[in-house]
Scaffold this motif. Structure first.
Motif, PDB file in Angstrom:
ATOM      1  N   THR A 171      -7.769  -9.683   8.619  1.00 22.28           N
ATOM      2  CA  THR A 171      -6.530  -8.986   8.951  1.00 22.28           C
ATOM      3  C   THR A 171      -6.471  -7.670   8.182  1.00 22.28           C
ATOM      4  OG1 THR A 171      -5.338 -11.061   9.356  1.00 22.28           O
ATOM      5  CG2 THR A 171      -4.008  -9.106   8.910  1.00 22.28           C
ATOM      6  N   ILE A 172      -6.028  -6.625   8.856  1.00 23.57           N
ATOM      7  CA  ILE A 172      -5.854  -5.318   8.224  1.00 23.57           C
ATOM      8  C   ILE A 172      -4.414  -4.890   8.460  1.00 23.57           C
ATOM      9  CG2 ILE A 172      -6.675  -2.943   8.087  1.00 23.57           C
ATOM     10  CD1 ILE A 172      -9.278  -3.914   9.398  1.00 23.57           C
ATOM     11  N   ARG A 173      -3.663  -4.746   7.369  1.00 23.05           N
ATOM     12  CA  ARG A 173      -2.236  -4.412   7.459  1.00 23.05           C
ATOM     13  C   ARG A 173      -1.971  -3.015   6.894  1.00 23.05           C
ATOM     14  NH1 ARG A 173      -1.174  -9.915   5.016  1.00 23.05           N
ATOM     15  NH2 ARG A 173      -0.892 -11.293   6.810  1.00 23.05           N
ATOM     16  N   PHE A 174      -1.229  -2.225   7.639  1.00 28.43           N
ATOM     17  CA  PHE A 174      -0.797  -0.913   7.181  1.00 28.43           C
ATOM     18  C   PHE A 174       0.720  -0.935   7.008  1.00 28.43           C
ATOM     19  CE2 PHE A 174      -4.616  -0.213   9.742  1.00 28.43           C
ATOM     20  CZ  PHE A 174      -5.403   0.501   8.852  1.00 28.43           C
ATOM     21  N   GLY A 175       1.183  -0.449   5.866  1.00 28.48           N
ATOM     22  CA  GLY A 175       2.615  -0.416   5.613  1.00 28.48           C
ATOM     23  C   GLY A 175       3.224   0.923   5.970  1.00 28.48           C
ATOM     24  N   GLU A 176       4.524   0.999   5.878  1.00 28.50           N
ATOM     25  CA  GLU A 176       5.219   2.256   6.158  1.00 28.50           C
ATOM     26  C   GLU A 176       4.783   3.329   5.160  1.00 28.50           C
ATOM     27  OE1 GLU A 176       9.403   1.802   6.313  1.00 28.50           O
ATOM     28  OE2 GLU A 176       9.361   0.218   7.844  1.00 28.50           O
ATOM     29  N   PRO A 177       4.646   4.579   5.625  1.00 26.19           N
ATOM     30  CA  PRO A 177       4.251   5.668   4.722  1.00 26.19           C
ATOM     31  C   PRO A 177       5.242   5.820   3.567  1.00 26.19           C
ATOM     32  CG  PRO A 177       4.091   6.359   7.017  1.00 26.19           C
ATOM     33  CD  PRO A 177       4.803   5.028   7.012  1.00 26.19           C
ATOM     34  N   LEU A 178       4.707   6.036   2.384  1.00 30.10           N
ATOM     35  CA  LEU A 178       5.523   6.244   1.190  1.00 30.10           C
ATOM     36  C   LEU A 178       5.684   7.744   0.956  1.00 30.10           C
ATOM     37  CD1 LEU A 178       3.797   3.574  -1.087  1.00 30.10           C
ATOM     38  CD2 LEU A 178       5.910   3.320   0.233  1.00 30.10           C
ATOM     39  N   ASP A 179       6.924   8.174   0.833  1.00 26.23           N
ATOM     40  CA  ASP A 179       7.242   9.593   0.655  1.00 26.23           C
ATOM     41  C   ASP A 179       7.595   9.839  -0.813  1.00 26.23           C
ATOM     42  OD1 ASP A 179       8.155  12.191   0.702  1.00 26.23           O
ATOM     43  OD2 ASP A 179       9.917  11.777   1.943  1.00 26.23           O
ATOM     44  N   PHE A 180       6.817  10.689  -1.468  1.00 28.71           N
ATOM     45  CA  PHE A 180       7.069  10.987  -2.882  1.00 28.71           C
ATOM     46  C   PHE A 180       7.507  12.438  -3.089  1.00 28.71           C
ATOM     47  CE2 PHE A 180       3.889   7.508  -2.946  1.00 28.71           C
ATOM     48  CZ  PHE A 180       4.650   6.557  -3.610  1.00 28.71           C
ATOM     49  N   SER A 181       8.100  13.019  -2.059  1.00 30.28           N
ATOM     50  CA  SER A 181       8.519  14.417  -2.149  1.00 30.28           C
ATOM     51  C   SER A 181       9.566  14.638  -3.243  1.00 30.28           C
ATOM     52  CB  SER A 181       9.065  14.901  -0.800  1.00 30.28           C
ATOM     53  OG  SER A 181      10.152  14.103  -0.368  1.00 30.28           O
ATOM     54  N   ARG A 182      10.251  13.577  -3.643  1.00 34.09           N
ATOM     55  CA  ARG A 182      11.251  13.702  -4.707  1.00 34.09           C
ATOM     56  C   ARG A 182      10.602  14.049  -6.044  1.00 34.09           C
ATOM     57  NH1 ARG A 182      10.172   8.460  -3.603  1.00 34.09           N
ATOM     58  NH2 ARG A 182       9.974   6.906  -5.278  1.00 34.09           N
ATOM     59  N   PHE A 183       9.291  13.853  -6.143  1.00 37.78           N
ATOM     60  CA  PHE A 183       8.573  14.161  -7.376  1.00 37.78           C
ATOM     61  C   PHE A 183       7.726  15.432  -7.246  1.00 37.78           C
ATOM     62  CE2 PHE A 183       8.755   9.364  -7.579  1.00 37.78           C
ATOM     63  CZ  PHE A 183       9.712   9.307  -8.578  1.00 37.78           C
ATOM     64  N   ALA A 184       8.031  16.265  -6.276  1.00 35.38           N
ATOM     65  CA  ALA A 184       7.248  17.474  -6.027  1.00 35.38           C
ATOM     66  C   ALA A 184       7.163  18.329  -7.291  1.00 35.38           C
ATOM     67  CB  ALA A 184       7.871  18.289  -4.893  1.00 35.38           C
ATOM     68  N   GLY A 185       5.951  18.792  -7.603  1.00 36.89           N
ATOM     69  CA  GLY A 185       5.743  19.639  -8.773  1.00 36.89           C
ATOM     70  C   GLY A 185       5.614  18.881 -10.076  1.00 36.89           C
ATOM     71  N   MET A 186       5.622  17.552 -10.035  1.00 37.24           N
ATOM     72  CA  MET A 186       5.585  16.755 -11.258  1.00 37.24           C
ATOM     73  C   MET A 186       4.265  16.003 -11.430  1.00 37.24           C
ATOM     74  SD  MET A 186       9.505  15.265 -11.098  1.00 37.24           S
ATOM     75  CE  MET A 186       9.487  14.641 -12.778  1.00 37.24           C
ATOM     76  N   VAL A 192       5.486  10.067 -14.518  1.00 42.52           N
ATOM     77  CA  VAL A 192       5.738  10.143 -13.076  1.00 42.52           C
ATOM     78  C   VAL A 192       4.538   9.629 -12.285  1.00 42.52           C
ATOM     79  CG1 VAL A 192       6.112  11.716 -11.135  1.00 42.52           C
ATOM     80  CG2 VAL A 192       7.414  12.013 -13.246  1.00 42.52           C
ATOM     81  N   VAL A 193       3.329  10.094 -12.619  1.00 46.52           N
ATOM     82  CA  VAL A 193       2.161   9.661 -11.845  1.00 46.52           C
ATOM     83  C   VAL A 193       1.886   8.170 -12.050  1.00 46.52           C
ATOM     84  CG1 VAL A 193       1.119  11.953 -11.748  1.00 46.52           C
ATOM     85  CG2 VAL A 193       0.527  10.427 -13.627  1.00 46.52           C
ATOM     86  N   ARG A 194       2.222   7.651 -13.237  1.00 46.45           N
ATOM     87  CA  ARG A 194       2.069   6.214 -13.452  1.00 46.45           C
ATOM     88  C   ARG A 194       3.063   5.443 -12.582  1.00 46.45           C
ATOM     89  NH1 ARG A 194      -1.942   3.580 -14.461  1.00 46.45           N
ATOM     90  NH2 ARG A 194      -1.209   2.476 -12.623  1.00 46.45           N
ATOM     91  N   ALA A 195       4.296   5.928 -12.508  1.00 47.04           N
ATOM     92  CA  ALA A 195       5.316   5.250 -11.715  1.00 47.04           C
ATOM     93  C   ALA A 195       4.979   5.299 -10.227  1.00 47.04           C
ATOM     94  CB  ALA A 195       6.679   5.886 -11.966  1.00 47.04           C
TER      95      ALA A 195
END
Length: 228
Positions: A171-186, A192-195
């Motif tokens: 089985t190969i499962r794809f989840g909903e895309p994760l948007d990290f635009s709230r951390f732009a420039g960080m 932040v990158v660890r989180a």
């Protein structure tokens, strides 16, 4: 050209026939534009099965050893990975990690799909391990979504050390895309990158149902080998 030949003629149809992959969430892969597909890594077969079910081409950051192996097998493996457009990555040291990030950002700059295994190596025991932060750095720097992916059943068909895979459904499962635009420039902020990395790994964990280990796979693998 050779990538299309492999996918649609030489390997893709054979893989779909033998392993009858059940595909879930394929609609979460963007139809166009740059994105990262971040998955767990249980088997050598992962390199072939995930691309076989995707409609778009995907480029993986592959470990350098696949391109430098000795003998006929090594030359054939290297030729295959190069022909399929995969990028060799030296995984030793901090500078090597920076080089991998630059290569990955180059793929994303062209508006393509980048495949990455945040654990950095195959799981030697089927568990999910702590992710390395390169995936977060690339996602934030390029400003692209991350699609989590879970390979289920590939450890059972071809665990590390097994040359020929068992023929069983996966089985190969794809989840909903994760948007990290709230951390732009960080992308330079360690916390932040660890989180962001931990959020990606948590989503992969939800999809895969694996046991999680809050340590790096390479560290645990080396420790287990020393104790055996």
């Amino acid at each position: 050209m050779f990538y299309q030949l492999l996918k649609y003629v030489l390997i893709g149809p054979v893989l779909r026939l033998l392993f009858r992959p059940r595909i879930e969430g394929l609609e979460h892969i963007p139809e166009e534009g740059a994105a990262i597909v971040a998955g767990n890594h249980l088997s050598f077969s992962d390199h072939f099965l995930m691309p076989a079910v995707l409609k778009r081409r995907i480029t993986f950051l592959a470990k350098q050893e696949y391109f430098t192996g000795p003998g006929l097998k090594g030359r054939l493996t290297a030729a295959f990975f190069r022909s399929a457009g995969q990028i060799p990555v030296d995984r030793s040291g901090k500078e090597a990690g920076q080089a991998a990030i630059r290569e990955g950002l180059g793929v994303l700059a062209k508006g393509e799909l980048l495949g990455i295994y945040p654990e950095g190596t195959r799981s030697h025991d089927g568990r999910l391990y702590k992710g390395k932060v390169g995936v977060a750095v690339m996602a934030l720097t390029a400003g692209v979504p991350v699609v989590p992916c879970a390979m289920v059943g590939t450890f059972e068909i071809q665990p590390p050390g097994k040359v020929l895979p068992r023929i069983r459904p996966v089985t190969i499962r794809f989840g909903e895309p994760l948007d990290f635009s709230r951390f732009a420039g960080m992308e330079g902020e360690k916390a932040v990158v660890r989180a962001v990395t931990d959020e990606i790994m948590y989503r992969i964990l939800e999809l895969s149902g694996q046991e999680y280990v809050d340590d790096y796979a390479a560290v645990v693998k080396a420790r287990d080998s020393a104790q055996s």
